[in-house]
Design an enzyme around this catalytic site. Structure first.
Site, PDB file in Angstrom:
ATOM      1  N   LEU A  23       0.789  -1.467  -0.014  1.00  0.00           N
ATOM      2  CA  LEU A  23       0.107   0.344   0.257  1.00  0.00           C
ATOM      3  C   LEU A  23       0.533   1.638   0.238  1.00  0.00           C
ATOM      4  O   LEU A  23       0.487   2.386  -0.528  1.00  0.00           O
ATOM      5  CB  LEU A  23      -0.781   0.259   0.817  1.00  0.00           C
ATOM      6  CG  LEU A  23      -1.810  -1.914   1.309  1.00  0.00           C
ATOM      7  CD1 LEU A  23      -2.564  -0.993   2.387  1.00  0.00           C
ATOM      8  CD2 LEU A  23      -3.464  -0.816   0.387  1.00  0.00           C
ATOM      9  N   THR A  67      10.916  -3.781   2.815  1.00  0.00           N
ATOM     10  CA  THR A  67       9.898  -4.771   3.504  1.00  0.00           C
ATOM     11  C   THR A  67       9.858  -6.339   3.840  1.00  0.00           C
ATOM     12  O   THR A  67      11.542  -6.678   3.351  1.00  0.00           O
ATOM     13  CB  THR A  67       8.304  -5.028   3.064  1.00  0.00           C
ATOM     14  OG1 THR A  67       7.277  -5.377   4.095  1.00  0.00           O
ATOM     15  CG2 THR A  67       8.435  -4.543   2.080  1.00  0.00           C
ATOM     16  N   LYS A  71      13.812  -7.035   5.826  1.00  0.00           N
ATOM     17  CA  LYS A  71      14.753  -5.647   6.588  1.00  0.00           C
ATOM     18  C   LYS A  71      15.600  -5.999   7.086  1.00  0.00           C
ATOM     19  O   LYS A  71      16.905  -4.891   8.048  1.00  0.00           O
ATOM     20  CB  LYS A  71      13.511  -5.394   7.338  1.00  0.00           C
ATOM     21  CG  LYS A  71      12.578  -4.588   7.207  1.00  0.00           C
ATOM     22  CD  LYS A  71      10.943  -4.557   7.941  1.00  0.00           C
ATOM     23  CE  LYS A  71      10.174  -3.592   7.723  1.00  0.00           C
ATOM     24  NZ  LYS A  71       8.676  -3.677   9.092  1.00  0.00           N
ATOM     25  N   ASP A 107       9.599   2.355  12.084  1.00  0.00           N
ATOM     26  CA  ASP A 107       8.952   1.679  12.673  1.00  0.00           C
ATOM     27  C   ASP A 107       8.749   1.941  14.243  1.00  0.00           C
ATOM     28  O   ASP A 107       7.150   1.671  14.100  1.00  0.00           O
ATOM     29  CB  ASP A 107       8.747  -0.035  12.616  1.00  0.00           C
ATOM     30  CG  ASP A 107       8.279  -0.551  11.208  1.00  0.00           C
ATOM     31  OD1 ASP A 107       7.526   0.239  10.593  1.00  0.00           O
ATOM     32  OD2 ASP A 107       9.200  -1.237  10.571  1.00  0.00           O
ATOM     33  N   ALA A 131       8.014 -11.379  18.647  1.00  0.00           N
ATOM     34  CA  ALA A 131      10.155 -10.996  19.296  1.00  0.00           C
ATOM     35  C   ALA A 131      10.400 -11.333  17.720  1.00  0.00           C
ATOM     36  O   ALA A 131      11.770 -11.216  18.087  1.00  0.00           O
ATOM     37  CB  ALA A 131      10.474 -11.953  20.253  1.00  0.00           C
ATOM     38  N   GLY A 133      10.674  -8.896  14.145  1.00  0.00           N
ATOM     39  CA  GLY A 133      11.679  -7.493  13.622  1.00  0.00           C
ATOM     40  C   GLY A 133      10.386  -6.070  14.212  1.00  0.00           C
ATOM     41  O   GLY A 133      11.104  -5.173  14.833  1.00  0.00           O
ATOM     42  N   ALA A 134       9.262  -6.505  13.631  1.00  0.00           N
ATOM     43  CA  ALA A 134       8.078  -5.783  13.672  1.00  0.00           C
ATOM     44  C   ALA A 134       8.324  -5.132  15.684  1.00  0.00           C
ATOM     45  O   ALA A 134       8.363  -3.869  15.855  1.00  0.00           O
ATOM     46  CB  ALA A 134       6.987  -5.831  14.022  1.00  0.00           C
ATOM     47  N   THR A 155       7.819 -18.439  20.711  1.00  0.00           N
ATOM     48  CA  THR A 155       9.392 -18.610  20.816  1.00  0.00           C
ATOM     49  C   THR A 155      10.183 -18.007  22.076  1.00  0.00           C
ATOM     50  O   THR A 155      10.796 -17.312  21.908  1.00  0.00           O
ATOM     51  CB  THR A 155      10.347 -19.211  20.064  1.00  0.00           C
ATOM     52  OG1 THR A 155       9.751 -19.878  18.890  1.00  0.00           O
ATOM     53  CG2 THR A 155      11.723 -19.697  19.678  1.00  0.00           C
ATOM     54  N   ILE A 216      -0.608  -4.358  15.109  1.00  0.00           N
ATOM     55  CA  ILE A 216       0.147  -3.765  13.839  1.00  0.00           C
ATOM     56  C   ILE A 216      -0.420  -4.706  12.772  1.00  0.00           C
ATOM     57  O   ILE A 216      -0.397  -4.282  12.164  1.00  0.00           O
ATOM     58  CB  ILE A 216       1.307  -4.007  13.700  1.00  0.00           C
ATOM     59  CG1 ILE A 216       1.990  -5.429  14.418  1.00  0.00           C
ATOM     60  CG2 ILE A 216       1.760  -3.579  15.692  1.00  0.00           C
ATOM     61  CD1 ILE A 216       3.268  -4.859  14.293  1.00  0.00           C
ATOM     62  N   GLY A 239      -3.138  -1.993  12.738  1.00  0.00           N
ATOM     63  CA  GLY A 239      -2.254  -1.790  12.327  1.00  0.00           C
ATOM     64  C   GLY A 239      -2.305  -0.574  11.166  1.00  0.00           C
ATOM     65  O   GLY A 239      -1.106   0.057  10.949  1.00  0.00           O
TER      66      GLY A 239
HETATM   67  P1  NAP Z   1       8.407 -11.519  12.028  1.00  0.00           P
HETATM   68  O1  NAP Z   1      10.082 -11.470  12.240  1.00  0.00           O
HETATM   69  O2  NAP Z   1       8.491 -12.716  10.819  1.00  0.00           O
HETATM   70  O3  NAP Z   1       7.986 -12.255  13.403  1.00  0.00           O
HETATM   71  C1  NAP Z   1       6.352 -12.632  13.958  1.00  0.00           C
HETATM   72  C2  NAP Z   1       6.334 -12.632  14.725  1.00  0.00           C
HETATM   73  O4  NAP Z   1       4.969 -13.411  14.525  1.00  0.00           O
HETATM   74  C3  NAP Z   1       7.154 -13.513  15.809  1.00  0.00           C
HETATM   75  O5  NAP Z   1       6.735 -13.727  16.963  1.00  0.00           O
HETATM   76  C4  NAP Z   1       6.628 -14.929  15.990  1.00  0.00           C
HETATM   77  O6  NAP Z   1       6.719 -15.695  17.239  1.00  0.00           O
HETATM   78  C5  NAP Z   1       4.938 -14.871  15.760  1.00  0.00           C
HETATM   79  N1  NAP Z   1       4.027 -15.904  15.463  1.00  0.00           N
HETATM   80  C6  NAP Z   1       4.309 -16.259  13.890  1.00  0.00           C
HETATM   81  N2  NAP Z   1       2.902 -16.917  13.909  1.00  0.00           N
HETATM   82  C7  NAP Z   1       2.984 -17.154  15.074  1.00  0.00           C
HETATM   83  C8  NAP Z   1       2.159 -18.630  15.867  1.00  0.00           C
HETATM   84  N3  NAP Z   1       1.244 -19.469  15.383  1.00  0.00           N
HETATM   85  N4  NAP Z   1       1.507 -17.777  16.703  1.00  0.00           N
HETATM   86  C9  NAP Z   1       2.123 -17.224  18.356  1.00  0.00           C
HETATM   87  N5  NAP Z   1       2.840 -16.510  17.433  1.00  0.00           N
HETATM   88  C10 NAP Z   1       3.483 -15.850  15.780  1.00  0.00           C
HETATM   89  O7  NAP Z   1       7.262 -10.610  11.379  1.00  0.00           O
HETATM   90  P2  NAP Z   1       7.665  -9.305  11.664  1.00  0.00           P
HETATM   91  O8  NAP Z   1       8.467  -8.168  10.431  1.00  0.00           O
HETATM   92  O9  NAP Z   1       7.768  -8.728  13.104  1.00  0.00           O
HETATM   93  O10 NAP Z   1       6.179  -8.567  11.410  1.00  0.00           O
HETATM   94  C11 NAP Z   1       5.181  -8.720  12.476  1.00  0.00           C
HETATM   95  C12 NAP Z   1       4.078  -8.583  11.453  1.00  0.00           C
HETATM   96  O11 NAP Z   1       3.320  -7.026  11.395  1.00  0.00           O
HETATM   97  C13 NAP Z   1       3.581  -8.953  10.326  1.00  0.00           C
HETATM   98  O12 NAP Z   1       1.992  -9.032   9.901  1.00  0.00           O
HETATM   99  C14 NAP Z   1       3.667  -7.040   9.234  1.00  0.00           C
HETATM  100  O13 NAP Z   1       2.945  -7.426   8.468  1.00  0.00           O
HETATM  101  C15 NAP Z   1       3.182  -6.624  10.735  1.00  0.00           C
HETATM  102  N6  NAP Z   1       3.931  -4.633  10.461  1.00  0.00           N
HETATM  103  C16 NAP Z   1       3.340  -3.833   9.889  1.00  0.00           C
HETATM  104  C17 NAP Z   1       3.122  -2.664  10.462  1.00  0.00           C
HETATM  105  C18 NAP Z   1       2.307  -1.362  10.119  1.00  0.00           C
HETATM  106  O14 NAP Z   1       2.758  -0.265  10.294  1.00  0.00           O
HETATM  107  N7  NAP Z   1       1.421  -1.468  10.762  1.00  0.00           N
HETATM  108  C19 NAP Z   1       4.856  -2.375  10.409  1.00  0.00           C
HETATM  109  C20 NAP Z   1       6.041  -3.639  10.321  1.00  0.00           C
HETATM  110  C21 NAP Z   1       4.995  -4.850  10.510  1.00  0.00           C
HETATM  111  P3  NAP Z   1       7.994 -16.780  16.710  1.00  0.00           P
HETATM  112  O15 NAP Z   1       9.234 -16.318  17.223  1.00  0.00           O
HETATM  113  O16 NAP Z   1       7.690 -17.879  17.756  1.00  0.00           O
HETATM  114  O17 NAP Z   1       8.311 -17.544  15.972  1.00  0.00           O
END
Ligand code: NAP
Length: 273
Positions: A23, A67, A71, A107, A131, A133-134, A155, A216, A239
């Site tokens: 977007l 993205t 990242k 972010d 835990a 990147g976000a 985790t 988010i 979000g």
């Molecule tokens: P990431 O690094 O892949 O981290 C994903 C997180 O979600 C980890 O803590 C992971 O836990 C957890 N997770 C995934 N599946 C799970 C499940 N089934 N049950 C419990 N925990 C689960 O991703 P990220 O970059 O941090 O992004 C996370 C989200 O934020 C995405 O949806 C992204 O689109 C969104 N985001 C939004 C914005 C915004 O501006 N609104 C900005 C950035 C990101 P584990 O460590 O156990 O795998």
């Protein structure tokens, strides 16, 4: 009407894989057009980061959003990195300064702006779920503003690593009951389309007594997590707010101008329908 691109048009874009759903082009192009800037923002589906950044230098691309999944990996290809982005371990914004690529992260400030539209975070007890990147960016922003943060993650080792980096308490997802949170933030990807029926909060009674909740995840805009928070009487923050604020931060870094927030929000809403 916007003039056609010419030899002086500034080129900006987002790199990710996949990136067709992004977007960001809608928001950034609307901002450029509103302020009459001769600039364009495109989406680039990138797999080979090294080749991409070589191209950015060679072509004089002025700025990039970064993205998933780049990242974290992008840090090793940059010439300079803002210390906060380094500590978060993720860059979502690149500025091309005369061929030198500077990486930073909007972010963390975007997340805090979104929350503080509704409630100040200083001295508040905040649970951050996730835990990745976000979550690391959200925690950096909260710590900077003086919140008392507890991190919980599926985790546990990742929660501990995040907590140790920022001096926080941590637990597994089911260990948050006794914390007495005033603000609860979902910074996991749980609840994202097509898994709208899922929530990372195992026990919705944790919302009782809290003042606000932010998710988010922005697709869907109203997640199960936010619906349950609203039912328990919390103010809710979706979000899209963080998405707009982090994009506005990027625009301001690239152009030195105040971002037209309302225009960016309208462009985002328009791109969602
Ligand atoms: P990431 O690094 O892949 O981290 C994903 C997180 O979600 C980890 O803590 C992971 O836990 C957890 N997770 C995934 N599946 C799970 C499940 N089934 N049950 C419990 N925990 C689960 O991703 P990220 O970059 O941090 O992004 C996370 C989200 O934020 C995405 O949806 C992204 O689109 C969104 N985001 C939004 C914005 C915004 O501006 N609104 C900005 C950035 C990101 P584990 O460590 O156990 O795998």
């Amino acid at each position: 009407m916007k003039a056609a691109p010419d030899a002086k048009t500034g080129l900006y874009g987002i790199i990710g894989h996949p990136v067709g759903h992004s977007l960001s082009p809608a928001m950034q192009n609307a901002a450029f057009d509103t302020l009459g800037l001769n600039a364009v923002y495109l989406a680039f589906d990138v797999i080979d980061l090294a080749a991409c950044l070589g191209g950015v230098r060679a072509l004089g691309v002025k700025g990039l959003s970064v993205t998933i999944p780049h990242k974290e990996a992008v840090l090793s290809f940059l010439d300079e990195i803002d210390p906060v982005a380094q500590k978060i371990g993720a860059v979502n914004t690149i500025l091309n300064r005369n061929g030198r690529l500077f990486g930073t992260n909007t972010d963390y400030a975007g997340a805090v702006s979104a929350i503080e539209d509704v409630i100040p975070v200083k001295d508040r007890k905040v649970i951050v779920l996730g835990a990745g990147g976000a979550a690391r960016a959200v925690c950096a922003g909260l710590v900077e503003k003086g919140a008392v943060v507890h991190v919980a993650n599926r985790t546990p080792g990742r929660a501990r690593a995040l907590a140790e980096a920022f001096g926080l308490n941590w637990s597994s997802l089911d260990g948050i009951g006794g914390f007495g949170a005033q603000i609860i933030i979902n910074a996991t990807s749980v609840g994202m389309r097509p898994h709208e029926d899922e929530t990372p909060l195992m026990d919705a009674s944790v919302f009782r007594g809290a003042l606000a909740a932010m998710d988010i995840v922005y697709a869907p805009v109203e997640t199960r997590f936010l619906k349950e928070a609203g039912k328990a009487g919390c103010k809710t923050i979706n979000g899209l707010k963080m998405l707009i604020y982090q994009a506005a931060g990027q625009f301001e870094l690239w152009t030195g101008l105040k971002a037209p927030l309302k225009v960016m929000e309208e462009a985002l809403t328009g791109a969602l329908v």
